[in-house]
Design a protein around this motif. Structure first.
Motif, short mmCIF file in Angstrom:
data_model
loop_
_atom_site.label_atom_id
_atom_site.label_comp_id
_atom_site.label_asym_id
_atom_site.label_seq_id
_atom_site.Cartn_x
_atom_site.Cartn_y
_atom_site.Cartn_z
N ALA A 175 0.83 -1.22 0.00
CA ALA A 175 0.00 0.00 0.00
C ALA A 175 0.85 1.26 0.00
CB ALA A 175 -0.92 0.00 1.22
N PHE A 176 2.18 1.08 -0.02
CA PHE A 176 3.10 2.21 0.04
C PHE A 176 4.09 2.15 -1.11
CE2 PHE A 176 1.58 1.37 4.27
CZ PHE A 176 1.27 2.64 4.75
N GLU A 177 4.61 3.29 -1.46
CA GLU A 177 5.64 3.38 -2.48
C GLU A 177 6.78 4.24 -1.96
OE1 GLU A 177 3.67 5.10 -5.83
OE2 GLU A 177 3.33 7.00 -4.83
N ARG A 178 7.96 3.97 -2.49
CA ARG A 178 9.13 4.74 -2.06
C ARG A 178 9.16 6.07 -2.81
NH1 ARG A 178 13.91 1.12 -0.50
NH2 ARG A 178 15.06 2.88 -1.31
N ARG A 179 9.44 7.13 -2.06
CA ARG A 179 9.58 8.47 -2.62
C ARG A 179 10.74 9.16 -1.92
NH1 ARG A 179 5.34 10.81 -5.82
NH2 ARG A 179 4.43 8.99 -6.80
N ARG A 180 11.14 10.29 -2.47
CA ARG A 180 12.19 11.10 -1.85
C ARG A 180 11.56 12.34 -1.25
NH1 ARG A 180 16.65 9.02 -2.36
NH2 ARG A 180 18.40 10.41 -2.37
N GLN A 185 -7.16 7.94 -0.58
CA GLN A 185 -7.94 8.22 0.62
C GLN A 185 -7.08 8.16 1.88
OE1 GLN A 185 -11.20 5.44 0.19
NE2 GLN A 185 -12.57 7.11 -0.41
N LEU A 186 -6.16 7.20 1.96
CA LEU A 186 -5.25 7.13 3.11
C LEU A 186 -4.34 8.34 3.12
CD1 LEU A 186 -4.00 5.78 5.55
CD2 LEU A 186 -2.61 4.39 3.98
N ARG A 187 -3.80 8.68 1.96
CA ARG A 187 -2.92 9.84 1.84
C ARG A 187 -3.64 11.12 2.24
NH1 ARG A 187 -0.89 8.69 -3.15
NH2 ARG A 187 -2.48 9.94 -4.15
N ASP A 188 -4.88 11.28 1.77
CA ASP A 188 -5.67 12.47 2.10
C ASP A 188 -6.03 12.51 3.58
OD1 ASP A 188 -5.51 13.28 -0.52
OD2 ASP A 188 -7.55 12.61 -1.04
N TYR A 189 -6.32 11.35 4.15
CA TYR A 189 -6.68 11.29 5.58
C TYR A 189 -5.50 11.76 6.44
CZ TYR A 189 -7.90 9.46 10.14
OH TYR A 189 -8.15 9.34 11.48
N ILE A 190 -4.33 11.24 6.18
CA ILE A 190 -3.15 11.64 6.95
C ILE A 190 -2.87 13.12 6.73
CG2 ILE A 190 -0.65 11.33 7.20
CD1 ILE A 190 -1.13 8.34 6.51
N HIS A 191 -2.97 13.57 5.49
CA HIS A 191 -2.72 14.98 5.18
C HIS A 191 -3.70 15.90 5.90
CE1 HIS A 191 -1.62 18.54 2.90
NE2 HIS A 191 -2.91 18.72 2.66
N SER A 192 -4.98 15.56 5.87
CA SER A 192 -5.98 16.43 6.50
C SER A 192 -5.83 16.43 8.02
CB SER A 192 -7.39 16.02 6.10
OG SER A 192 -7.70 14.74 6.58
N ALA A 193 -5.49 15.29 8.60
CA ALA A 193 -5.31 15.22 10.05
C ALA A 193 -4.14 16.09 10.49
CB ALA A 193 -5.08 13.78 10.49
N VAL A 194 -3.05 16.03 9.77
CA VAL A 194 -1.85 16.80 10.15
C VAL A 194 -2.03 18.27 9.78
CG1 VAL A 194 0.62 17.03 9.76
CG2 VAL A 194 -0.37 14.78 9.99
N SER A 195 -2.66 18.55 8.66
CA SER A 195 -2.86 19.94 8.24
C SER A 195 -3.74 20.70 9.23
CB SER A 195 -3.49 20.00 6.85
OG SER A 195 -2.58 19.51 5.90
N GLY A 196 -4.60 19.98 9.93
CA GLY A 196 -5.43 20.61 10.95
C GLY A 196 -4.62 21.20 12.08
#
Length: 90
Positions: A41-46, A59-70
């Motif tokens: 469910a994950f990929e390597r990035r820099r 959806q997982l990416r957006d969930y983590i982003h919205s939780a932290v952006s809050g």
């Protein structure tokens, strides 16, 4: 996880934004390392010249982003406090 400098941003807001980006990467790494989701469910990035994991599912990416952006407004307030507080004693 894209860093872009905004010309009209104060240094405190820039610092808060970078901290929020770092927290997003850190939480995604913890989710990956704890095996909460399968490794597929994950990929390597820099990010900042380091290899990190990024969620493939939007959806997982957006969930983590919205939780932290809050947290951004709170971090900006705390950052401003620690910037201006020492100036009171000069």
């Amino acid at each position: 996880m894209v860093m872009e400098r905004r010309e009209n941003q104060s240094p405190q807001n820039e610092t808060a934004r970078i901290l929020v980006e770092f927290l997003e990467v850190a939480i995604t790494s913890i989710v990956f390392l704890k095996g909460i989701y399968p490794s597929g469910a994950f990929e390597r990035r820099r990010y900042m010249n380091a290899v990190v994991q990024r969620a493939r599912h939007p959806q997982l990416r957006d969930y983590i982003h919205s939780a932290v952006s809050g947290l951004l407004p709170f971090i900006q307030k705390v950052s401003a406090f620690f910037f201006f507080f020492p100036l009171l004693f000069i």
